[in-house]
Design an enzyme around this catalytic site. Structure first.
Site, PDB file in Angstrom:
ATOM      1  N   TYR A 147       0.786  -1.023  -0.067  1.00 12.76           N
ATOM      2  CA  TYR A 147      -0.059  -0.013  -0.131  1.00 12.76           C
ATOM      3  C   TYR A 147       1.083   1.344   0.025  1.00 12.76           C
ATOM      4  CZ  TYR A 147      -3.200   3.554   1.492  1.00 12.76           C
ATOM      5  OH  TYR A 147      -4.061   4.767   1.945  1.00 12.76           O
ATOM      6  N   ASP A 243       9.644   2.682  -0.889  1.00 14.20           N
ATOM      7  CA  ASP A 243       8.450   3.310  -0.096  1.00 14.20           C
ATOM      8  C   ASP A 243       8.973   3.110   1.214  1.00 14.20           C
ATOM      9  OD1 ASP A 243       4.808   3.343  -0.016  1.00 14.20           O
ATOM     10  OD2 ASP A 243       6.435   4.492   1.289  1.00 14.20           O
ATOM     11  N   LYS A 271       5.192   9.639   8.081  1.00 10.65           N
ATOM     12  CA  LYS A 271       4.882   9.134   9.593  1.00 10.65           C
ATOM     13  C   LYS A 271       6.146   9.705  10.629  1.00 10.65           C
ATOM     14  CE  LYS A 271       2.798   4.834   7.467  1.00 10.65           C
ATOM     15  NZ  LYS A 271       1.412   5.078   8.103  1.00 10.65           N
TER      16      LYS A 271
HETATM   17  P1  KE4 Z   1      -0.485   8.463   4.309  1.00 11.60           P
HETATM   18  O1  KE4 Z   1      -0.994   8.947   2.817  1.00 11.60           O
HETATM   19  O2  KE4 Z   1      -1.621   7.611   5.012  1.00 11.60           O
HETATM   20  O3  KE4 Z   1       0.385   9.441   5.151  1.00 11.60           O
HETATM   21  O4  KE4 Z   1       0.684   7.395   3.656  1.00 11.60           O
HETATM   22  C1  KE4 Z   1       0.334   6.466   2.816  1.00 11.60           C
HETATM   23  C2  KE4 Z   1       1.478   5.235   2.996  1.00 11.60           C
HETATM   24  C3  KE4 Z   1       2.363   5.136   2.007  1.00 11.60           C
HETATM   25  N1  KE4 Z   1       3.017   4.248   2.161  1.00 11.60           N
HETATM   26  C4  KE4 Z   1       3.056   3.249   3.102  1.00 11.60           C
HETATM   27  C5  KE4 Z   1       3.993   2.205   3.156  1.00 11.60           C
HETATM   28  C6  KE4 Z   1       1.924   3.362   4.166  1.00 11.60           C
HETATM   29  O5  KE4 Z   1       2.208   2.474   4.935  1.00 11.60           O
HETATM   30  C7  KE4 Z   1       1.145   4.496   3.842  1.00 11.60           C
HETATM   31  C8  KE4 Z   1      -0.116   4.349   5.014  1.00 11.60           C
HETATM   32  N2  KE4 Z   1      -0.082   3.275   5.723  1.00 11.60           N
HETATM   33  C9  KE4 Z   1      -1.452   3.336   6.473  1.00 11.60           C
HETATM   34  C10 KE4 Z   1      -1.240   2.033   7.531  1.00 11.60           C
HETATM   35  N3  KE4 Z   1      -1.018   1.049   7.042  1.00 11.60           N
HETATM   36  C11 KE4 Z   1      -1.819   4.488   7.047  1.00 11.60           C
HETATM   37  C12 KE4 Z   1      -3.198   4.118   7.811  1.00 11.60           C
HETATM   38  C13 KE4 Z   1      -4.579   4.491   7.198  1.00 11.60           C
HETATM   39  O6  KE4 Z   1      -4.649   4.526   5.905  1.00 11.60           O
HETATM   40  O7  KE4 Z   1      -5.391   5.143   7.859  1.00 11.60           O
END
Ligand code: KE4
Length: 432
Positions: A147, A243, A271
């Site tokens: 993801y 990523d 994060k």
């Molecule tokens: P954000 O747009 O949510 O800040 O980041 C996206 C993203 C990009 N790359 C990786 C490897 C990530 O894990 C994420 C976001 N992680 C999720 C949890 N698995 C965020 C939680 C959510 O979607 O509420």
């Protein structure tokens, strides 16, 4: 102990659903992956979170990764308060964003230049556009169960909330977009080589991956896999994008690229570098990064990019972990987790395989280690749901989905791992 009723959380959820779609601002929080109404939290403190009913949990989610120093660390609270008094946003450069950029460049050798944004989604979306602009190629390759945020090109067989909800991708993403994205199984180098050949290497702008997958549960790369991918990208001029939004500064101070000794062309962050404030970043080779506006023709922008409060929290976070080197501590806690969870599974007669990588934890209800997304989908998700709720009753908060990772922080100690393990032994007895 009487089952907790989560009365205030339920009342808040009722209220929220009247004005917020699904009652949440991000789908994976909705507990759709485990059933029941989501917990609403009122307070965090170190390794603990407190729900709206005042009940305390040992927290293994940590806001999905940002809180490597635990909840509400005093040094971040004080630094943000101090910055706030001088203004919260200018829409103009400040020294703070230069400081954080310099820190990232210092700690991640592959990153020669870096651009700040406000989320991991923005970081990966922008990195993809930059790779396409740099190579003048359109096709991208990602991996099933990874993801990378919710930008159109990347919502293809994605993990995290997409996997949790069991939806293929997302309505609203034009076929034409996803036609340029190939998603294949992780950890299969021959399949990757074959896919590159079938698409035509000269059409492929980039390969993007989570070097350690945290969005299908926790899945580690097989030995040699990342090295083979690096060689393939170098051979064909394909931009290799790590990523590290999740793994960055978590699996090693220098991220997965340090832990596995691989030099990607671009890296995305999020994060941890915001310490709990909205943030993202992407960076890498100077020749690629200099394609970005205002220097070059690849456009990318953001009102709150480099926001002083996010920069402050990120600077304090990175300086703290650089000074304290918590990584041996994380390895010890991770080993304790693996040994304790595997033993608890054996004792309960429940097929269970635990994993850890730096400050990321995972486990699957499976009789064999999970090496890719299709294997993750075959694990016992129904048992996970029951286990999740049993752990909640025990005062342990795990990610509300079988397709997520767990996170520990510098505020976690052996004591907190042992609380989770003794709770797991009791919880497993109820799901055996
Ligand atoms: P954000 O747009 O949510 O800040 O980041 C996206 C993203 C990009 N790359 C990786 C490897 C990530 O894990 C994420 C976001 N992680 C999720 C949890 N698995 C965020 C939680 C959510 O979607 O509420």
């Amino acid at each position: 102990m009487a089952a907790e009723t989560f009365r205030r959380s339920k009342a808040l959820f009722e209220r929220a659903q009247r004005v917020i779609p699904g009652g949440v601002n991000s789908p994976v929080r909705a507990f759709r992956g485990v059933g029941g109404a989501p917990l609403f939290f009122a307070k965090g403190d170190g390794p603990f979170v407190y729900d709206a009913d005042g009940r305390r949990y040992v927290d293994f989610v940590g806001s999905w990764g940002p809180l490597i120093l635990g909840h509400a660390p005093q040094q971040i609270i004080d630094a943000i308060a101090e910055t706030s008094r001088r203004g919260t946003s200018f829409g103009a450069p400040t020294e703070l964003e230069v400081q954080l950029a310099e820190l990232i460049v210092e700690l991640i050798p592959s990153v020669e230049m870096v651009r700040m944004v406000s989320s991991g989604t923005e970081a990966t979306m922008s990195a993809i556009r930059l790779a396409r602009g740099f190579t003048k190629r359109d096709h991208i390759i990602k991996f099933n169960g990874c993801y990378h945020g919710h930008s159109d090109s990347l919502l293809v067989k994605a993990g995290s909330g997409v996997a949790t909800l069991g939806i293929a991708g997302s309505l609203g993403v034009p076929e034409a977009f996803v036609a340029l994205t190939s998603s294949i199984e992780f950890n299969d180098l021959a399949l990757l080589e074959q896919t590159v050949q079938e698409i035509g290497a000269s059409k492929i702008a980039c390969i993007i991956l989570e070097p350690v997958i945290g969005n299908s549960g926790l899945i580690l790369p097989k030995p040699g896999y990342l090295e083979g991918m690096r060689e393939l990208c170098t051979k064909h001029g394909i931009v290799l994008i790590f990523d590290e939004v999740m793994t960055g500064f978590r699996v090693a101070l220098g991220g997965a690229q340090e832990r596995f000794g691989i030099k990607p062309d671009l890296t995305t962050f999020g994060k941890v570098i915001g310490g709990g404030r909205p943030v993202g970043a992407f960076g890498g080779r100077r020749d690629i990064m200099e394609m970005l506006a205002p220097l070059g023709p690849v456009y990318q922008a953001g009102t709150l990019s480099g926001n002083p409060l996010a920069m402050t929290a990120g600077i304090v976070t990175l300086e703290t972990i650089r000074a304290s080197n918590p990584y041996p501590h994380f390895e010890e806690l991770g080993a304790r987790w693996i040994e304790g969870m595997n033993e608890a599974g054996r004792e309960a007669g429940v097929p269970l395989v635990a994993a850890a990588c730096g400050s990321m934890l995972g486990f699957f209800f499976s009789s064999a280690p999970v090496t890719n997304y299709s294997e993750a989908l075959q694990t016992d998700v129904e048992r996970f749901k029951k286990f999740f709720h049993a752990m909640l009753q025990e005062g342990v908060y795990l990610a509300p989905s079988a397709f997520e990772a767990g996170f520990i922080s510098t505020a976690h100690s052996e004591e907190h791992i042992d609380i989770a393990l003794s709770a797991a032994r009791r919880a497993l007895a109820t799901v055996a």
